[in-house]
Every structure is written in C-alpha cells, then in structure tokens.
Design an enzyme around this catalytic site. Structure first.
Site, PDB file in Angstrom:
ATOM      1  N   LYS A 108      -0.427 -11.230  70.457  1.00  0.00           N
ATOM      2  CA  LYS A 108       0.184  -9.930  70.148  1.00  0.00           C
ATOM      3  C   LYS A 108      -0.352  -9.491  68.791  1.00  0.00           C
ATOM      4  CE  LYS A 108       3.041  -6.658  68.958  1.00  0.00           C
ATOM      5  NZ  LYS A 108       2.098  -6.236  67.891  1.00  0.00           N
TER       6      LYS A 108
ATOM      7  N   CYS B 277      -2.119 -12.248  51.806  1.00  0.00           N
ATOM      8  CA  CYS B 277      -0.932 -13.061  51.511  1.00  0.00           C
ATOM      9  C   CYS B 277      -1.180 -13.927  50.275  1.00  0.00           C
ATOM     10  CB  CYS B 277      -0.584 -13.909  52.717  1.00  0.00           C
ATOM     11  SG  CYS B 277      -1.996 -14.740  53.433  1.00  0.00           S
TER      12      CYS B 277
ATOM     13  N   GLU C 153       3.188 -18.257  58.860  1.00  0.00           N
ATOM     14  CA  GLU C 153       2.371 -18.032  57.665  1.00  0.00           C
ATOM     15  C   GLU C 153       2.853 -16.717  57.094  1.00  0.00           C
ATOM     16  OE1 GLU C 153       0.348 -16.839  55.120  1.00  0.00           O
ATOM     17  OE2 GLU C 153      -1.373 -16.475  56.431  1.00  0.00           O
TER      18      GLU C 153
ATOM     19  N   GLU D  43       6.901  -9.384  47.199  1.00  0.00           N
ATOM     20  CA  GLU D  43       5.507  -9.185  47.595  1.00  0.00           C
ATOM     21  C   GLU D  43       5.239  -7.698  47.798  1.00  0.00           C
ATOM     22  OE1 GLU D  43       4.287 -10.504  51.540  1.00  0.00           O
ATOM     23  OE2 GLU D  43       2.507 -11.400  50.653  1.00  0.00           O
TER      24      GLU D  43
HETATM   25  P1  NDP Z   1       5.277  -7.740  60.177  1.00  0.00           P
HETATM   26  O1  NDP Z   1       5.817  -9.047  59.821  1.00  0.00           O
HETATM   27  O2  NDP Z   1       6.192  -6.634  60.517  1.00  0.00           O
HETATM   28  O3  NDP Z   1       4.247  -7.869  61.407  1.00  0.00           O
HETATM   29  C1  NDP Z   1       3.491  -9.022  61.703  1.00  0.00           C
HETATM   30  C2  NDP Z   1       3.346  -9.107  63.214  1.00  0.00           C
HETATM   31  O4  NDP Z   1       4.632  -9.289  63.820  1.00  0.00           O
HETATM   32  C3  NDP Z   1       2.776  -7.845  63.850  1.00  0.00           C
HETATM   33  O5  NDP Z   1       1.981  -8.167  64.961  1.00  0.00           O
HETATM   34  C4  NDP Z   1       4.027  -7.137  64.305  1.00  0.00           C
HETATM   35  O6  NDP Z   1       3.765  -6.205  65.307  1.00  0.00           O
HETATM   36  C5  NDP Z   1       4.838  -8.295  64.812  1.00  0.00           C
HETATM   37  N1  NDP Z   1       6.259  -8.033  64.947  1.00  0.00           N
HETATM   38  C6  NDP Z   1       6.999  -7.040  64.392  1.00  0.00           C
HETATM   39  N2  NDP Z   1       8.297  -7.170  64.742  1.00  0.00           N
HETATM   40  C7  NDP Z   1       8.376  -8.264  65.541  1.00  0.00           C
HETATM   41  C8  NDP Z   1       9.457  -8.929  66.198  1.00  0.00           C
HETATM   42  N3  NDP Z   1      10.715  -8.486  66.117  1.00  0.00           N
HETATM   43  N4  NDP Z   1       9.187 -10.029  66.902  1.00  0.00           N
HETATM   44  C9  NDP Z   1       7.937 -10.511  66.980  1.00  0.00           C
HETATM   45  N5  NDP Z   1       6.870  -9.920  66.383  1.00  0.00           N
HETATM   46  C10 NDP Z   1       7.097  -8.815  65.659  1.00  0.00           C
HETATM   47  O7  NDP Z   1       4.338  -7.354  59.062  1.00  0.00           O
HETATM   48  P2  NDP Z   1       3.773  -5.927  58.765  1.00  0.00           P
HETATM   49  O8  NDP Z   1       2.450  -5.906  59.423  1.00  0.00           O
HETATM   50  O9  NDP Z   1       4.670  -4.790  59.047  1.00  0.00           O
HETATM   51  O10 NDP Z   1       3.736  -6.035  57.223  1.00  0.00           O
HETATM   52  C11 NDP Z   1       4.955  -6.108  56.530  1.00  0.00           C
HETATM   53  C12 NDP Z   1       4.779  -7.004  55.379  1.00  0.00           C
HETATM   54  O11 NDP Z   1       4.361  -8.301  55.798  1.00  0.00           O
HETATM   55  C13 NDP Z   1       3.699  -6.544  54.457  1.00  0.00           C
HETATM   56  O12 NDP Z   1       4.149  -5.563  53.609  1.00  0.00           O
HETATM   57  C14 NDP Z   1       3.378  -7.829  53.750  1.00  0.00           C
HETATM   58  O13 NDP Z   1       4.298  -8.019  52.730  1.00  0.00           O
HETATM   59  C15 NDP Z   1       3.572  -8.870  54.819  1.00  0.00           C
HETATM   60  N6  NDP Z   1       2.349  -9.300  55.443  1.00  0.00           N
HETATM   61  C16 NDP Z   1       1.945 -10.575  55.212  1.00  0.00           C
HETATM   62  C17 NDP Z   1       0.777 -11.009  55.752  1.00  0.00           C
HETATM   63  C18 NDP Z   1       0.282 -12.358  55.525  1.00  0.00           C
HETATM   64  O14 NDP Z   1      -0.900 -12.620  55.757  1.00  0.00           O
HETATM   65  N7  NDP Z   1       1.105 -13.294  55.107  1.00  0.00           N
HETATM   66  C19 NDP Z   1      -0.058 -10.151  56.556  1.00  0.00           C
HETATM   67  C20 NDP Z   1       0.487  -8.845  56.788  1.00  0.00           C
HETATM   68  C21 NDP Z   1       1.658  -8.463  56.242  1.00  0.00           C
HETATM   69  P3  NDP Z   1       3.649  -4.645  64.902  1.00  0.00           P
HETATM   70  O15 NDP Z   1       2.641  -4.551  63.790  1.00  0.00           O
HETATM   71  O16 NDP Z   1       3.167  -4.060  66.155  1.00  0.00           O
HETATM   72  O17 NDP Z   1       5.017  -4.211  64.464  1.00  0.00           O
END
Ligand code: NDP
Length: 495
Positions: A178, A287, A253, A388
């Site tokens: 996903k 991250c 992660e 963050e």
């Molecule tokens: P999210 O945690 O919202 O998204 C990560 C993944 O989870 C995406 O594929 C998202 O899908 C999916 N997702 C969202 N809601 C659900 C759910 N209820 N159950 C299962 N999967 C779900 O991160 P964002 O991309 O919105 O970013 C938000 C914050 O996360 C950023 O501001 C940053 O702080 C952090 N982040 C950290 C990362 C890292 O590498 N550690 C990478 C990216 C973000 P969809 O995008 O379709 O909603």
C-alpha cells in the site's frame, strides 16, 4: 487534467483498476499540476489482493520454489531496476518533488538490496539442537510468516518499499503493498518489472487509495501475518494497535528528531557540511533528518554563521535540473504543516536566522516550496525541538560540555539517528555508547546501506530493516522433535 497518465495495480499477476471505478489524481509538487491518476481502491480490492497473496503463499509455484530460485528472481528484479533506473527516478521526481540527482542515485543503488537479500535467500538456516532427552533428534526450521502488508510513505517510495520487499520475498513471504496516496506511481511502475522478472502471480500485489480507507482493511485482514510500516508516529501507533487486536507481526519505522552534535574539537568545515546535508538534503523530508543541531558553546557563533551562510547559497528550483539543490515539499498539506511549525518556533521564542517563509521567486510560485529555515538559540523544551517537522527547518541548540550534549541528545521521545562531529576518537566512542539511537554517524551524516541495520530506539520504531538481521523480522522458527526410540513412553507425563 488533460490526458493524465494512468497507472494500474498489480493483483494476482493481472493489471487492475479498482472495483469503485474511481481514480485518484496525483500532483507534481514543482508545478502543482495533477499529472497522473491511480486507482482509488476500496474494501473489495484490498480483499482481492490479500486473497491472491494468500493463495500464492499457500499453493502454486512460489512455496515449491527452491530458496536458490527465489534468490535468482530477486537478483533478476535488481537487474531490471538497474536497467530502468532513469525512468523510475523520473516518475519519483514528478510524484514527490525530490531531486532527480538524489532519486537517480537511490534507484541505481536499490538493485544492491535485491542482490544482497537474493544472496541471503538460500542461507536461511535452522540448526540441529543438542537434546537432553534420550532418543530425540531435534532441529529448527526457519519459515516465512505468510502474507506481508507493506505500507510505505511518500518521501522515498521505492527505497522504503525495497527495504521491506527484498527481505520479505527472500524469506519466502508474499506481499501486498500500500503506497502513499500522494506517491503511488513509481510503485505501480515497478510492478511491470516484478512481472518481467518472472515472480509467480500473486506473490507481489498492490492496493492504491486513501490510507485511512484501505489501510485499516489491510492491517486487520485475518489472512495477513505481518505489517511492515514506515510513516508518521500517529499512523504507526494506530497500525500497531489494530494489528495487536489480531496478533500480527509488526515492524514500524517512524519519525525522528535526530541530534547532530558538533563538538568544539571538530573539523568545523566538515561539520557545517554535515549539518546542511542532515536537514536541507531532500528538503528535510527524511525520518533521519538532523533537525536538532547541538553545538558546543565555544564554537556556537562560528558554526551558526557558517551553516547560515552555506544554507543561504542553496539553489531552489526544478528538481529535474542538475543545478537544483533544494526541491519543493512533496505535498501541499505537508508544506502547510512546515509553515505552521515555523510559526510555532517563532511563537516559542526561537530566533529565525534564515528563511522562515515561502520563496518569492516567480519561477517557484506554483511549487510547494519552503525556504531553508534556521532557528538559533533554540531550547530543547520548545515544541520546534521536540516535534518532527519533516521539512527544511533546523533548530540550533547550544551546549556546554559532553554530558550536557548527551543529555540534550537523549531528551526526546525519538531515537532514530544521531551525528557526532569530533576529532577526538575516544569522545566519539564515548558519546556513541551513550546516545540512544538506532544509527550513529561519526563525522558523517545521512548514510544508509543494504548491509547496515536501520531502525529506531524508543518511539522511532520497532524492528530493523537492512542488514542480515532484517530477514529475521520476516521469518518464524519451527522446532521439530523426532522420536527415534522404539516405543512411546508413559503418555501421562510430560516428556
Ligand atoms: P502517514 O503515517 O499518514 O502515512 C504513511 C503510510 O500509511 C501511507 O501509505 C498512508 O497512506 C498510510 N496510512 C494512512 N492512514 C493509515 C491507516 N489508518 N492505516 C494504515 N495505513 C495508513 O504519513 P504521512 O505520509 O501523512 O506523513 C505524516 C508524517 O509522517 C510526516 O509529516 C512525517 O512526520 C512522518 N513521515 C515519516 C516518514 C519516515 O520515513 N519515518 C516518512 C513519511 C512521513 P496515505 O498516504 O494514502 O494516507
């Protein structure tokens, strides 16, 4: 949107749109214009993908393949990614706005993961156990878990997927991916290579759509054995709670607020470059961003000025151009979030030394840019030092001595990474031992490898990706007892 490019999911070896018939538009962060569409999947699509993965795990050619043949498939996929690196990198840039130079570097490096874990596939060994029981031959087998759901974020879609896909497949699992709704295109483009490599139908599947819609369905599906998640902590916690209800394996992660520590004895020019690469590379959307620059007070002024001077020269622009050093933020909501955090920093009393707003240049007007931003004299208790941001915003925090540096570095709920800049080798080892982080870089920053385990301490996550240990998170152990005695002893007592 005129003639958007359309990408389809791969489910059970077939390209599929969605049962909802709906499409989700994806925008180019540099132009703000929608350029492609991906299927907006629903519950039915999620179930189909999981069922296909479960069939492929339980029957058909995949479970019968030798581990050596599995490894060859992975290596073939690596070769195909190497062949198509430029094409995949260009899709990533259009979708997430990171620099082509960075994405091409990542894509050219990704085959190494498939070679490494492909090589590991037939080195997954059990053991013969010593036995304290007479006439018992006992051994262990290492077996795959089953269907793995891989949930990936928008910042480095293919790299963070590869960190899951390569060990999951090497261990013999099947996978449902996903990707983030904002950046699904490169993952769907990769599926053509999965097919071309010759993976049996159903071994790798994709489900695109809104995370909050399909995510919970995937995570809670009874046929799913494990969830491998990278993303924000709030979503990670929700995924963890949901997976717990169904007792699934989970690796997480999550985020970080990593300290990048500059001691007075460091090579200052190197440390300044390390500070910049820690926070402004990839526009801070990593991250592992070194978002807290801890600087020893005796060099605080010098380091701050030099970091500001170097950051000021960063060229913002079209991420496809070689001359560009800082691209846009990947999504509009994230751009707005970064700007809000800049307000939070100001309100908290931090001094803005550079940036702090959207750039004014006309050629950047349509893109989701934020200027490289630096706050000085930050106190570690301020929100800007605790939460963050995931953007190009650096907080500089002064410290007096080594003990205080370690104390500030560890005063965070996170523990993903840390940087240490010093020319004193003993100090480097001392501080490394005391910093609570899954990765510590000494006199360098932002380096990753397929060989080096990666993951978080504390709230930065659970489990490790990369390195030999990563495959452990995709395996389970079976203990086998073989009775070699002529008879079965007293059945009413424990043997
Ligand atoms: P999210 O945690 O919202 O998204 C990560 C993944 O989870 C995406 O594929 C998202 O899908 C999916 N997702 C969202 N809601 C659900 C759910 N209820 N159950 C299962 N999967 C779900 O991160 P964002 O991309 O919105 O970013 C938000 C914050 O996360 C950023 O501001 C940053 O702080 C952090 N982040 C950290 C990362 C890292 O590498 N550690 C990478 C990216 C973000 P969809 O995008 O379709 O909603």
């Amino acid at each position: 949107m005129s003639n958007p490019e359309r990408f389809q999911n791969l489910v059970d070896g077939q390209y599929r749109t969605s049962s909802t018939g709906r499409w989700l538009a994806t925008a180019n962060p540099f132009t703000g214009a929608e350029w492609a569409e991906v299927p907006q999947c629903g519950a039915e699509d999620a179930a189909l993908a999981i069922e296909a993965a479960h069939r492929a795990f339980s029957s058909g050619p995949w479970p019968k393949l030798s581990a050596t043949s599995r490894g060859k498939l992975l290596r073939r996929l690596g070769d195909l990614i190497a062949r198509d690196a430029e094409k995949l990198a260009a899709i990533e840039v259009r979708d997430n706005g990171k620099l082509y130079a960075e994405m091409l570097g990542q894509l050219r490096y990704l085959p190494e993961w498939f070679y490494y874990f492909g090589g590991l596939a037939d080195k997954i060994e059990g053991g013969v156990l010593p036995s304290d029981k007479p006439q018992i031959f006992s051994y262990t087998k290492r077996e795959p878990l089953g269907v793995v759901v891989a949930i990936t974020p928008w910042n480095s879609p293919l790299m963070l997927l590869t960190w899951k896909l390569a060990p999951a497949l090497a261990a013999g699992n099947t996978v449902v991916i996903k990707p983030s709704e904002f950046t699904s295109c490169s993952t769907l483009a990769l599926m053509a290579l999965v097919k071309e490599a010759g993976f049996p139908d159903g071994v790798v599947n994709t489900v695109t759509g809104f995370g909050h819609e399909v995510g919970p369905i995937l995570v809670s599906h009874p046929l799913v054995a494990k969830v491998a998640f990278t993303g924000g902590d709030a979503t990670g916690a929700a995924v963890y709670a949901q997976a717990a209800k169904h007792i699934k394996h989970v690796t997480l992660e999550l985020g970080g607020k990593s300290p990048n520590i500059v001691f007075a004895d460091a090579n200052i020019e190197h440390a300044v470059k390390g500070a910049i690469s820690g926070i402004f590379a990839a526009s801070g959307q990593t991250c592992i961003a070194g978002s807290r620059l801890l600087v020893q007070r005796s060099v605080y002024q010098e380091v701050s000025e030099k970091v500001v001077d170097l950051a000021r020269t960063a060229k913002l622009g079209d991420p496809m151009l070689e001359s560009t050093q800082v691209g846009p933020i990947t999504t509009q909501p994230q751009r707005d979030k970064v700007l809000q955090y800049i307000d939070v920093a100001r309100e908290g009393g931090a001094e803005c030394l550079l940036g702090g707003k959207r750039p004014e240049a006309a050629e950047l007007a349509n893109g989701w840019f934020v200027e490289p931003t630096i706050f000085g004299d930050v106190n570690n208790q301020m929100r800007i030092a605790r939460e963050e941001v995931f953007g190009p915003v650096l907080s500089i925090i002064p410290f007096d001595d080594e003990d205080e540096a370690i104390s500030i570095a560890n005063d965070t709920p996170y523990g993903l990474a840390a940087g240490i800049w010093t020319s004193d080798i003993r100090r480097a080892f001392r501080v490394t031992d005391q910093v609570r982080a899954g990765t510590v870089w000494v006199n360098t920053y932002r380096a990753v490898s397929f060989m080096a385990p990666f993951g978080g301490y504390k709230q930065s996550g659970i489990g490790r990706e990369n390195g030999q240990v990563a495959i452990e998170d995709y395996l389970q152990t079976k203990s086998v007892w073989v009775n070699l005695a002529e008879d079965v002893p007293n059945p009413f007592v424990l043997r």
